[in-house]
Design a protein around this motif. Sequence first.
Motif, PDB file in Angstrom:
ATOM      1  N   VAL A 117       0.857  -1.191   0.000  1.00  0.00           N
ATOM      2  CA  VAL A 117       0.000   0.000   0.000  1.00  0.00           C
ATOM      3  C   VAL A 117       0.893   1.241   0.000  1.00  0.00           C
ATOM      4  N   ARG A 122      -1.821   5.183   2.980  1.00  0.00           N
ATOM      5  CA  ARG A 122      -1.771   4.929   4.417  1.00  0.00           C
ATOM      6  C   ARG A 122      -2.074   6.213   5.202  1.00  0.00           C
ATOM      7  N   GLU A 165      -7.426   0.366   3.304  1.00  0.00           N
ATOM      8  CA  GLU A 165      -6.208   0.689   2.559  1.00  0.00           C
ATOM      9  C   GLU A 165      -6.070  -0.195   1.328  1.00  0.00           C
TER      10      GLU A 165
END
Length: 316
Positions: A117, A122, A165
């Motif tokens: 990610v 994030r 996410e």
Amino acid sequence: MHPAILIHGPTASGKSALAIEVARRLGGEVINADSMQVYNDVQVISARPTEDEMAGVPHHLFGYVDPATRYSTGEWLEAARAVIRKLQRRNKRAIFVGGTGLYLLALTQGLSDIPPVPDEIRAEVRAISEAEGADGLRARLMPHDPDLAERLGTGDRQRLARAYEVWLATGRSLTDFQTERQPPVLQPGEWTGFALTPPRAALYKKIDRRFEGMLMQGAMNEARDLVARGLDPELPVMKACGMPWLTAFARGELSPEQAAENAKRDTRRYAKRQFTWIGRQFPFWTRIPSPELGDRLRVIFALYREIDTAQAEDYA
């Protein structure tokens, strides 16, 4: 190969001492399966075995990752695979021990290949979590991963954030990825698992006593050193049991007494979640409710001698 022995259980349940004794008696080697004990500079806070405790027993994957690293389950799995191969070549038994159930689940059931990610996503999800809480994360996740959102409810903000996410980064639900697991490193018949389930009331008291001991052994100093490095508070190591409260004290935001009490409370709650994980994710693992080392050894050796057809040692 000798079947691997996997030892799981809640924090402060005596996993490390048991694994070391099993390895000592069987001529095995201990492999860490705890996501905090992989980090260096946090030996006390992560309850990593000391040099004296490890004496005479080879240990692997302990204290080898810098705290500034966002170490993943996939990275640990590849490192564990390499250690297993080395032990196989030397005809040694692998004794896995740790409180991170996801590591052991990946080892025995395979791991979903989820792309990394990006940091900006994030940060975006972190801001959402702070502004809207678990309720907001769940509401946002529900249209994209309803099964997981329903299962998590609002009691696990960290996993809700992780699922959201993944959706934002990939356009696919975490549930989709979890149905496409890679083959496990340890196949059926190549391992046996034991879950320590000691009486909870006694364990919670032990957690409190152990944390007080950690404070005397330098846990506050470890927290101060991490704060001095200016590490991102969202890094995994900064979320270790008790760490947020110790770092708050190091920044002058809490008294030492309040930091210690909050840390004990959160560690007890973490142990409760670990019991729940054992019940849901490891339903067929052999339970060992006794807190006594001798009882635990007898259970492990009685079962292990039945499945280790290559054994030649005396298990007594």
